[in-house]
Design a protein around this motif. Structure first.
Motif, PDB file in Angstrom:
ATOM      1  N   ARG A 154       0.859  -1.032  -0.144  1.00 50.37           N
ATOM      2  CA  ARG A 154      -0.126  -0.034  -0.094  1.00 50.37           C
ATOM      3  C   ARG A 154       0.963   1.306  -0.002  1.00 50.37           C
ATOM      4  NH1 ARG A 154      -5.175   1.263   0.808  1.00 50.37           N
ATOM      5  NH2 ARG A 154      -5.735  -0.840   1.479  1.00 50.37           N
ATOM      6  N   VAL A 155       0.677   2.181  -0.952  1.00 47.95           N
ATOM      7  CA  VAL A 155       1.431   3.354  -1.057  1.00 47.95           C
ATOM      8  C   VAL A 155       0.494   4.384  -0.187  1.00 47.95           C
ATOM      9  CG1 VAL A 155       2.057   5.162  -2.518  1.00 47.95           C
ATOM     10  CG2 VAL A 155       2.074   3.019  -3.615  1.00 47.95           C
ATOM     11  N   VAL A 156       1.465   4.744   0.870  1.00 47.40           N
ATOM     12  CA  VAL A 156       0.870   5.908   1.732  1.00 47.40           C
ATOM     13  C   VAL A 156       1.407   7.126   1.469  1.00 47.40           C
ATOM     14  CG1 VAL A 156       0.750   4.071   3.428  1.00 47.40           C
ATOM     15  CG2 VAL A 156       2.878   5.349   3.440  1.00 47.40           C
ATOM     16  N   SER A 157       2.411   7.693   0.667  1.00 47.10           N
ATOM     17  CA  SER A 157       2.735   8.866   0.338  1.00 47.10           C
ATOM     18  C   SER A 157       3.794   8.706  -0.881  1.00 47.10           C
ATOM     19  CB  SER A 157       3.644   9.642   1.534  1.00 47.10           C
ATOM     20  OG  SER A 157       4.896   8.876   1.828  1.00 47.10           O
ATOM     21  N   MET A 158       4.159   9.714  -1.458  1.00 47.97           N
ATOM     22  CA  MET A 158       5.307   9.916  -2.553  1.00 47.97           C
ATOM     23  C   MET A 158       5.771  11.284  -2.923  1.00 47.97           C
ATOM     24  SD  MET A 158       3.133   9.788  -6.344  1.00 47.97           S
ATOM     25  CE  MET A 158       4.653   9.819  -7.344  1.00 47.97           C
ATOM     26  N   ASN A 159       6.823  11.082  -3.417  1.00 46.65           N
ATOM     27  CA  ASN A 159       7.554  12.302  -4.001  1.00 46.65           C
ATOM     28  C   ASN A 159       7.516  12.236  -5.432  1.00 46.65           C
ATOM     29  OD1 ASN A 159       9.345  14.117  -4.817  1.00 46.65           O
ATOM     30  ND2 ASN A 159      11.027  13.817  -3.132  1.00 46.65           N
ATOM     31  N   PRO A 160       6.683  13.073  -5.905  1.00 47.47           N
ATOM     32  CA  PRO A 160       6.487  12.824  -7.522  1.00 47.47           C
ATOM     33  C   PRO A 160       7.625  13.585  -8.233  1.00 47.47           C
ATOM     34  CG  PRO A 160       5.166  14.754  -6.467  1.00 47.47           C
ATOM     35  CD  PRO A 160       5.701  14.133  -5.369  1.00 47.47           C
ATOM     36  N   SER A 161       8.344  14.313  -7.663  1.00 47.94           N
ATOM     37  CA  SER A 161       9.602  14.634  -8.403  1.00 47.94           C
ATOM     38  C   SER A 161      10.509  13.997  -8.590  1.00 47.94           C
ATOM     39  CB  SER A 161      10.217  15.878  -7.449  1.00 47.94           C
ATOM     40  OG  SER A 161       9.145  17.160  -7.370  1.00 47.94           O
ATOM     41  N   THR A 162      10.901  12.937  -7.388  1.00 47.01           N
ATOM     42  CA  THR A 162      12.311  12.096  -7.784  1.00 47.01           C
ATOM     43  C   THR A 162      12.199  11.015  -8.904  1.00 47.01           C
ATOM     44  OG1 THR A 162      12.034  12.470  -5.222  1.00 47.01           O
ATOM     45  CG2 THR A 162      13.727  10.800  -6.329  1.00 47.01           C
ATOM     46  N   PRO A 163      10.984  10.383  -9.068  1.00 48.52           N
ATOM     47  CA  PRO A 163       9.798   9.948  -8.024  1.00 48.52           C
ATOM     48  C   PRO A 163      10.086   8.848  -7.211  1.00 48.52           C
ATOM     49  CG  PRO A 163       9.355   9.066 -10.289  1.00 48.52           C
ATOM     50  CD  PRO A 163      10.746   9.619 -10.635  1.00 48.52           C
ATOM     51  N   SER A 164       9.561   8.906  -6.045  1.00 44.46           N
ATOM     52  CA  SER A 164       9.506   7.664  -5.243  1.00 44.46           C
ATOM     53  C   SER A 164       8.142   7.545  -4.494  1.00 44.46           C
ATOM     54  CB  SER A 164      10.808   7.895  -4.275  1.00 44.46           C
ATOM     55  OG  SER A 164      10.436   8.910  -3.413  1.00 44.46           O
ATOM     56  N   LEU A 165       8.161   6.318  -4.015  1.00 41.95           N
ATOM     57  CA  LEU A 165       6.843   6.101  -3.201  1.00 41.95           C
ATOM     58  C   LEU A 165       7.229   5.336  -2.084  1.00 41.95           C
ATOM     59  CD1 LEU A 165       6.178   4.669  -6.550  1.00 41.95           C
ATOM     60  CD2 LEU A 165       4.070   5.449  -5.862  1.00 41.95           C
ATOM     61  N   THR A 166       6.527   5.680  -0.831  1.00 43.06           N
ATOM     62  CA  THR A 166       6.687   5.183   0.427  1.00 43.06           C
ATOM     63  C   THR A 166       5.526   4.288   0.574  1.00 43.06           C
ATOM     64  OG1 THR A 166       7.771   6.865   1.223  1.00 43.06           O
ATOM     65  CG2 THR A 166       7.060   5.474   2.923  1.00 43.06           C
ATOM     66  N   LEU A 167       5.706   3.048   1.085  1.00 48.60           N
ATOM     67  CA  LEU A 167       4.952   1.884   1.418  1.00 48.60           C
ATOM     68  C   LEU A 167       4.563   2.125   2.823  1.00 48.60           C
ATOM     69  CD1 LEU A 167       6.128  -1.019  -0.703  1.00 48.60           C
ATOM     70  CD2 LEU A 167       4.893   0.969  -1.517  1.00 48.60           C
ATOM     71  N   ARG A 168       3.499   1.420   3.069  1.00 49.56           N
ATOM     72  CA  ARG A 168       2.883   1.185   4.524  1.00 49.56           C
ATOM     73  C   ARG A 168       4.121   0.541   5.323  1.00 49.56           C
ATOM     74  NH1 ARG A 168      -3.065  -0.994   5.552  1.00 49.56           N
ATOM     75  NH2 ARG A 168      -1.716  -2.874   4.486  1.00 49.56           N
ATOM     76  N   SER A 169       4.771  -0.488   4.783  1.00 51.24           N
ATOM     77  CA  SER A 169       5.728  -1.115   5.628  1.00 51.24           C
ATOM     78  C   SER A 169       6.886  -0.076   5.754  1.00 51.24           C
ATOM     79  CB  SER A 169       6.258  -2.286   4.676  1.00 51.24           C
ATOM     80  OG  SER A 169       6.940  -1.776   3.390  1.00 51.24           O
ATOM     81  N   GLY A 170       7.171   1.035   5.339  1.00 50.04           N
ATOM     82  CA  GLY A 170       8.254   1.914   5.293  1.00 50.04           C
ATOM     83  C   GLY A 170       9.138   1.889   4.300  1.00 50.04           C
ATOM     84  N   GLU A 171       9.136   0.624   3.476  1.00 48.67           N
ATOM     85  CA  GLU A 171       9.978   0.596   2.271  1.00 48.67           C
ATOM     86  C   GLU A 171       9.812   1.839   1.091  1.00 48.67           C
ATOM     87  OE1 GLU A 171      10.663  -2.105  -1.771  1.00 48.67           O
ATOM     88  OE2 GLU A 171       9.332  -2.630  -0.063  1.00 48.67           O
ATOM     89  N   VAL A 172      10.809   2.378   0.558  1.00 52.74           N
ATOM     90  CA  VAL A 172      10.640   3.449  -0.230  1.00 52.74           C
ATOM     91  C   VAL A 172      11.157   2.962  -1.688  1.00 52.74           C
ATOM     92  CG1 VAL A 172      11.562   5.622  -1.173  1.00 52.74           C
ATOM     93  CG2 VAL A 172      11.099   5.271   1.372  1.00 52.74           C
ATOM     94  N   VAL A 173      10.350   2.963  -2.657  1.00 52.17           N
ATOM     95  CA  VAL A 173      10.330   2.569  -4.023  1.00 52.17           C
ATOM     96  C   VAL A 173      10.757   3.600  -4.759  1.00 52.17           C
ATOM     97  CG1 VAL A 173       9.320   1.159  -5.899  1.00 52.17           C
ATOM     98  CG2 VAL A 173       8.769   0.608  -3.460  1.00 52.17           C
ATOM     99  N   HIS A 174      12.036   3.306  -5.589  1.00 53.27           N
ATOM    100  CA  HIS A 174      12.237   4.578  -6.553  1.00 53.27           C
ATOM    101  C   HIS A 174      11.824   4.060  -7.936  1.00 53.27           C
ATOM    102  CE1 HIS A 174      14.554   6.906  -3.668  1.00 53.27           C
ATOM    103  NE2 HIS A 174      14.775   5.519  -2.983  1.00 53.27           N
ATOM    104  N   ALA A 175      11.671   4.998  -8.655  1.00 51.53           N
ATOM    105  CA  ALA A 175      11.351   4.580 -10.428  1.00 51.53           C
ATOM    106  C   ALA A 175      11.851   6.064 -11.189  1.00 51.53           C
ATOM    107  CB  ALA A 175       9.810   4.375 -10.452  1.00 51.53           C
ATOM    108  N   ASP A 176      11.691   5.690 -12.447  1.00 53.47           N
ATOM    109  CA  ASP A 176      11.743   6.777 -13.390  1.00 53.47           C
ATOM    110  C   ASP A 176      10.563   7.481 -13.724  1.00 53.47           C
ATOM    111  OD1 ASP A 176      14.725   6.328 -13.799  1.00 53.47           O
ATOM    112  OD2 ASP A 176      14.109   4.488 -14.911  1.00 53.47           O
ATOM    113  N   LEU A 177       9.575   6.691 -13.424  1.00 51.73           N
ATOM    114  CA  LEU A 177       8.278   7.087 -14.067  1.00 51.73           C
ATOM    115  C   LEU A 177       7.187   6.340 -13.072  1.00 51.73           C
ATOM    116  CD1 LEU A 177       6.174   8.571 -16.005  1.00 51.73           C
ATOM    117  CD2 LEU A 177       6.348   6.662 -17.445  1.00 51.73           C
ATOM    118  N   VAL A 178       6.045   7.093 -12.530  1.00 45.20           N
ATOM    119  CA  VAL A 178       4.929   6.599 -12.109  1.00 45.20           C
ATOM    120  C   VAL A 178       3.687   6.751 -12.735  1.00 45.20           C
ATOM    121  CG1 VAL A 178       3.852   6.416  -9.692  1.00 45.20           C
ATOM    122  CG2 VAL A 178       6.310   6.841  -9.725  1.00 45.20           C
ATOM    123  N   ILE A 179       2.885   5.609 -12.887  1.00 49.29           N
ATOM    124  CA  ILE A 179       1.775   5.515 -13.529  1.00 49.29           C
ATOM    125  C   ILE A 179       0.567   5.321 -12.457  1.00 49.29           C
ATOM    126  CG2 ILE A 179       0.165   4.826 -15.225  1.00 49.29           C
ATOM    127  CD1 ILE A 179       2.478   6.321 -16.310  1.00 49.29           C
TER     128      ILE A 179
END
Length: 539
Positions: free
Chosen positions: A189-214
């Motif tokens: 479950r995504v609980v927050s994100m940084n759309p500029s990086t972009p990166s997504l923070t999951l409920r588990s605390g893991e941060v997922v990085h990407a080049d593009l988020v859809i």
């Protein structure tokens, strides 16, 4: 997929994703070896798709076939088919067939022969009546007055190249199609994100990085908040929908209901502030019923709940006897609150690394049967355009191009769905009587070899409307855009994105860059998108 569980079983966080079992299908899926005329992106991106619904799965598959590495983040632990039947119109059956799903569709889908609109009450004065001679409720021939009957089936195949289908297992098909090509992660479950990086923070605390988020995370989308720039919650419409599925053997055992199975039509009954739509699914083994009505519960109630069948039946008291018989067979029902969102000004975050798709940007009320279709069209256009990618500087321009190609069609279909609600749910009275007369007149126009120029217009208007919606080819729309605008305008905006990196030194660059991007969005949208004439030609 080898592992299946029933809905509700919890899978471990890091396990291989599980999916609820559905009707057995033995035909293997044969995806194409290549798509987009053999074209694959020269630069492969790491793309995260948020949401494993129909739109998310389709987008992940198309982007993977375009040459990108794709991960789906899904919040639930077990992926199940929430809902019931779905109408697969030719504008998406052509895509599904192109993706290698034709044999699977033929195995378990149902081709509806016609669209049949009826009044909810009984009438014995209907001259254009489908034969029905049983005595029900003391009224001979009481099957609800026919307002409109439009041939589908082979007629649609002839007009649009592919047939329509009714399908309850589309989600599972798309899952099996995408799974070999993408990484599907459940319990994420995504609980927050940084759309500029972009990166997504999951409920588990893991941060997922990407080049593009859809963002394909549905009507309650969290990614939408970041595009809008503030919390943006859906608005209750005041309506709700009951959904239920019956084994068709129950209908076949009743002589009054047997024809609903033996003649596979999509049947819709219209009544004051409510309507019912019903049709066969799963190779005619099940009968899907959706019942929309005014919701009497408080808005803050849960958006999906299981409700008693008795309460469901009270919403349709006095409707024609076959409806009463159908509803008496339903032991319980799920109720969905229908929520809505206004069209967005843009689907793309200002930093150009996040874009929305499907219900997250243009949720559809269930009055046009096009919600899933428009999301899958989005996915097809997105994948096609990103097969042209050759540098990171092209990411944002391609996202704006995707929006430009898709925005008007999606928004017009969204608006048309609102319009249909008003037509379907008219209270009894002069407006309803006028609607019924117009529907009957249009039906009679197509039931004869009509050469009268005074009445041909109605028939031609309906055909034109159908052609706009059902004849749309998402891949062709993307290819046309690229031929007419892609290389020249993408090159220009790519230069703008490169220059924007030095905005801290030369602020004027950002100003002219923003002007250039807005020009791309406006000009491409104006020049390439279809429009929907339904709500501009009510008479």
């Amino acid at each position: 997929m080898n592992n299946f569980v029933t809905v509700g079983t919890v899978a471990p966080t890091n396990s291989r994703p599980l999916m609820a079992a559905a009707v057995n299908a033995t035909t293997p899926i044969e995806p194409p070896s290549e798509m987009y005329q053999g074209r694959r992106a020269a630069l492969s991106l790491n793309i995260v798709v948020v949401g494993c619904g129909l739109g998310g799965l389709a987008a992940a598959f198309c982007l993977a076939m375009a040459g990108h590495k794709v991960t789906i983040l899904e919040s639930v632990a077990t992926i199940g088919e929430i809902g019931a039947g779905i109408f697969i119109s030719p504008n998406i059956s052509c895509l599904l067939i192109r993706w290698g799903l034709e044999k699977r569709l033929e195995e378990v889908a149902v081709k509806p022969e016609a669209m049949h609109l009826r009044r909810c009450m009984c009438s014995v004065s209907n001259s254009f009546h489908v034969p029905y001679t049983s005595y029900l409720g003391g009224v001979k021939g009481c099957s609800g007055e026919t307002l409109s009957w439009v041939q589908w089936g082979d007629s649609m195949t002839k007009d649009y190249g592919t047939p329509p289908y009714h399908r309850a297992d589309l989600h599972r098909m798309l899952y099996e199609l995408a799974e070999p090509h993408v990484n599907i992660r459940t319990n994420c479950r995504v609980v927050s994100m940084n759309p500029s990086t972009p990166s997504l923070t999951l409920r588990s605390g893991e941060v997922v990085h990407a080049d593009l988020v859809i963002g394909a995370d549905g009507v309650k989308s969290i990614t939408r908040h970041y595009v809008v720039g503030r919390p943006d919650e859906p608005t209750p419409t005041g309506d709700a929908a009951y959904r239920a599925v019956l084994p068709t053997e129950m209908l076949l055992a009743d002589p009054d209901l047997r024809s609903l199975v033996e003649t596979p039509e999509m049947t819709m009954w219209l009544g004051p502030e409510r309507h019912i739509v019903a049709y066969n699914i799963r190779a005619k083994k099940e009968y899907n019923i959706a019942m929309c009505h005014a919701d009497r519960d408080p808005p803050e109630e849960l958006w999906r709940i299981e409700e008693s069948a008795e309460r469901m039946r009270t919403e349709f008291v006095g409707w024609e006897p076959r409806i009463e018989k159908l509803l008496s067979l339903i032991p319980s029902s799920l109720k969905w609150k229908l929520v809505d969102r206004a069209p967005l000004e843009t689907w793309v975050h200002k930093d150009g690394k996040l874009a929305l798709l499907g219900d997250s940007c243009h949720p559809m009320l269930p009055y046009a049967g096009q919600g899933a279709a428009v999301a899958i069209e989005d996915a097809a256009v997105l994948g096609n355009l990103f097969s042209h990618l050759s540098s990171r500087a092209q990411i944002a321009p391609l996202l704006h191009s995707y929006e430009a190609v898709r925005y008007d069609r999606a928004t017009d279909t969204q608006t048309f769905s609102h319009f249909n609600k008003g037509i379907f749910h008219l209270p009894d009275g002069p407006e309803q009587e006028q609607r019924d007369r117009k529907m009957r007149a249009a039906m009679e126009d197509v039931s004869v070899d009509n050469t009268d120029p005074n009445t041909q217009g109605k028939t031609n208007q309906r055909k034109e409307k159908d052609a706009i919606q059902f004849g749309y080819n998402a891949d062709e729309a993307a290819e046309v855009w690229w031929r007419e605008h892609g290389e020249s305008e993408l090159q220009l905006t790519e230069q703008g994105w490169c220059l924007s990196e030095v905005v801290g030194v030369f602020p004027i660059v950002q100003y002219y860059f923003n002007v250039m991007i807005e020009g791309l969005k406006i000009s491409v949208r104006t020049r390439t998108c279809n429009s929907w004439p339904y709500y501009t030609s009510r008479n």
